[in-house]
Design a protein around this motif. Structure first.
Motif, PDB file in Angstrom:
ATOM      1  N   ALA A  61       0.812  -1.217   0.000  1.00 32.96           N
ATOM      2  CA  ALA A  61       0.000   0.000   0.000  1.00 32.96           C
ATOM      3  C   ALA A  61       0.847   1.269   0.000  1.00 32.96           C
ATOM      4  O   ALA A  61       0.384   2.330  -0.433  1.00 32.96           O
ATOM      5  CB  ALA A  61      -0.933  -0.004   1.209  1.00 32.96           C
ATOM      6  N   PRO A  66      -4.322   7.006  -3.158  1.00 30.81           N
ATOM      7  CA  PRO A  66      -5.579   6.659  -2.475  1.00 30.81           C
ATOM      8  C   PRO A  66      -6.765   6.634  -3.436  1.00 30.81           C
ATOM      9  O   PRO A  66      -7.759   7.328  -3.251  1.00 30.81           O
ATOM     10  CB  PRO A  66      -5.711   7.767  -1.422  1.00 30.81           C
ATOM     11  CG  PRO A  66      -5.045   8.929  -2.044  1.00 30.81           C
ATOM     12  CD  PRO A  66      -3.901   8.380  -2.861  1.00 30.81           C
ATOM     13  N   VAL A 317      -8.148   1.704   3.245  1.00 30.11           N
ATOM     14  CA  VAL A 317      -6.777   1.853   2.744  1.00 30.11           C
ATOM     15  C   VAL A 317      -6.498   3.325   2.435  1.00 30.11           C
ATOM     16  O   VAL A 317      -5.473   3.877   2.841  1.00 30.11           O
ATOM     17  CB  VAL A 317      -6.539   0.994   1.489  1.00 30.11           C
ATOM     18  CG1 VAL A 317      -5.059   0.997   1.118  1.00 30.11           C
ATOM     19  CG2 VAL A 317      -7.027  -0.425   1.685  1.00 30.11           C
ATOM     20  N   SER A 318      -7.416   3.960   1.726  1.00 29.64           N
ATOM     21  CA  SER A 318      -7.223   5.366   1.347  1.00 29.64           C
ATOM     22  C   SER A 318      -7.130   6.271   2.571  1.00 29.64           C
ATOM     23  O   SER A 318      -6.291   7.173   2.630  1.00 29.64           O
ATOM     24  CB  SER A 318      -8.380   5.827   0.451  1.00 29.64           C
ATOM     25  OG  SER A 318      -8.392   5.116  -0.768  1.00 29.64           O
ATOM     26  N   LEU A 321      -3.701   5.844   4.059  1.00 28.48           N
ATOM     27  CA  LEU A 321      -2.672   6.471   3.231  1.00 28.48           C
ATOM     28  C   LEU A 321      -2.665   7.984   3.418  1.00 28.48           C
ATOM     29  O   LEU A 321      -1.595   8.606   3.494  1.00 28.48           O
ATOM     30  CB  LEU A 321      -2.901   6.143   1.754  1.00 28.48           C
ATOM     31  CG  LEU A 321      -2.582   4.724   1.293  1.00 28.48           C
ATOM     32  CD1 LEU A 321      -2.948   4.554  -0.172  1.00 28.48           C
ATOM     33  CD2 LEU A 321      -1.111   4.398   1.504  1.00 28.48           C
ATOM     34  N   ALA A 329      -2.535   0.942   6.454  1.00 25.01           N
ATOM     35  CA  ALA A 329      -2.850   0.857   5.028  1.00 25.01           C
ATOM     36  C   ALA A 329      -2.546  -0.532   4.483  1.00 25.01           C
ATOM     37  O   ALA A 329      -3.354  -1.130   3.758  1.00 25.01           O
ATOM     38  CB  ALA A 329      -2.074   1.914   4.252  1.00 25.01           C
ATOM     39  N   LYS A 333      -5.264  -3.281   3.105  1.00 22.04           N
ATOM     40  CA  LYS A 333      -5.165  -3.791   1.735  1.00 22.04           C
ATOM     41  C   LYS A 333      -5.066  -5.314   1.712  1.00 22.04           C
ATOM     42  O   LYS A 333      -5.709  -5.976   0.881  1.00 22.04           O
ATOM     43  CB  LYS A 333      -3.951  -3.162   1.037  1.00 22.04           C
ATOM     44  CG  LYS A 333      -3.902  -3.494  -0.451  1.00 22.04           C
ATOM     45  CD  LYS A 333      -2.766  -2.795  -1.156  1.00 22.04           C
ATOM     46  CE  LYS A 333      -2.815  -3.102  -2.652  1.00 22.04           C
ATOM     47  NZ  LYS A 333      -1.678  -2.532  -3.380  1.00 22.04           N
TER      48      LYS A 333
END
Length: 387
Positions: A61, A66, A317-318, A321, A329, A333
């Motif tokens: 990641a 993102p 995840v975004s 990040l 992150a 992921k």
């Protein structure tokens, strides 16, 4: 934040990639990139053989933007400050419409920051956005190989866009080159015209000068009028000298007679001009600053967002990040990727065949995958971006 069953659903949206992206990345210390980026890249590819196909290579990641690749494809259609699609439809002659389609095709190329890439979309992932009267829908219709389908319609202008895209990244030691295979079409239904075009290749270069660029030949063709454009996208020289970086050069011709009508020249991140071969008159047909700078983050109606929406699928995840929480992150992921492997094994054990929700797929004589939308018009979306 909306709820889906008993689970809260988040949607994390970011600005479309634009001309400002590289400056912001530099000023912000790389924005989403983890420290020691170049060293991390060399470590990542140290066991990959030159010539290897990276289609299903899973990046940590820390190397991701993102946003999903589906969002990247969609942004190249809806991420504009000028309604170029309307210009395509309003052209008074076949030649003027062709020039407008050429300008719109150039606008679909965007700068990409070095060292980061979008997420590989999961199977069945979607991205659904409205931009003025244009509605855009994408779906990941295949995972092995990765294929993304795009359908965009504008009922007001009676325009339809269909893309079927397969990125094919290969490692070449000092660089990764991505060939974007597949067919792209635009139909101006008021005029009975269909335009076909391809995409240049994307280069992610490590040495001798790190950077990204678009290179290669693009052909735009209208079957009904016989008009044709051949463009060549150029990047830096191998040693890193600027040279013709981000330049475009080519011509527009009548394919029935091979008569060249216009020369085309410029830079896709600045301006592009055409020169009339008959009278020498020069005019600007594309201004990147006018079209793809200072783009704003879309707004969203959470209640109507599908659970398959990219901005929802990758939200954890975004979010991590954007906070530069690299451990979180990577954990988020891995969770998504493990779930996808589990679902694949379940389908395989039951003999189930997965089918897209919004497209049909078929294999061409050449062995590639073709995509057709199931519905004539794309409905309005809960994610909206304004001109």
């Amino acid at each position: 934040m909306a709820t889906e069953g008993n689970k809260e659903r988040k949607v994390i949206l970011t600005k479309p990639l634009s001309l400002n992206d590289e400056d912001e990345a530099h000023d912000n210390g790389g924005r989403y990139s983890a420290p020691n980026l170049l060293q991390r890249i060399f470590t990542l590819f140290s066991h990959v053989r030159p010539g290897s196909d990276l289609s299903n290579f899973q990046l940590p990641a820390t190397f991701n933007l993102p946003k999903s690749q589906l969002q990247g494809y969609g942004e190249s259609i809806y991420g504009t400050k000028v309604d170029l699609i309307r210009r395509c439809n309003k052209g008074e002659s076949p030649l003027e419409r062709f020039i407008s389609v050429l300008s719109w095709t150039i606008s679909t190329i965007r700068p990409c920051p070095f060292g980061v890439a979008p997420y590989n979309p999961i199977l069945g992932e979607t991205h659904h956005v409205s931009h003025s009267s244009l509605n855009v829908l994408l779906e990941q219709v295949s995972h092995h190989p990765p294929v993304s389908a795009l359908h965009a319609t504008d009922e007001k202008e009676n325009v339809e866009i269909i893309w079927c895209l397969r990125p094919l990244p290969k490692f070449h030691g000092t660089l990764v080159e991505v060939h974007v295979l597949g067919k792209r079409t635009m139909k101006l239904m008021n005029h009975g015209e269909t335009y076909e075009m391809n995409c240049p290749n994307f280069i992610f270069r490590f040495l001798p000068v790190p950077g990204t660029e678009w290179v290669g030949n693009v052909r735009i063709r209208c079957k009904e009028t016989g008009l044709l454009a051949d463009l060549c996208y150029k990047g830096r020289s191998f040693l890193g000298f600027k040279g013709n970086r981000r330049s475009i050069k080519g011509n527009i011709l009548d394919s029935s007679s091979s008569h060249v009508l216009y020369d085309v020249e410029g830079h896709w991140d600045r301006t592009v001009v055409i020169k009339d071969k008959n009278n020498g008159c020069v005019r600007v047909i594309y201004d990147a600053k006018e079209v793809i700078s200072d783009l704003q983050t879309p707004t969203v109606n959470l209640e109507n967002v599908w659970g398959t929406e990219s901005a929802s699928v990758w939200s954890d995840v975004s979010e991590a990040l954007m906070r530069k929480d690299w451990d979180k992150a990577n954990e988020a992921k891995r969770s998504i990727e493990n779930t996808q492997r589990k679902l694949f094994k379940e389908r395989e054990s039951k003999g189930q065949i997965w089918r897209p929700q919004h497209f049909t797929t078929s294999h061409t004589e050449e062995g590639s995958l073709d995509c057709s939308p199931l519905h004539k018009w794309v409905p309005p979306a809960p994610i909206i971006t304004d001109l």
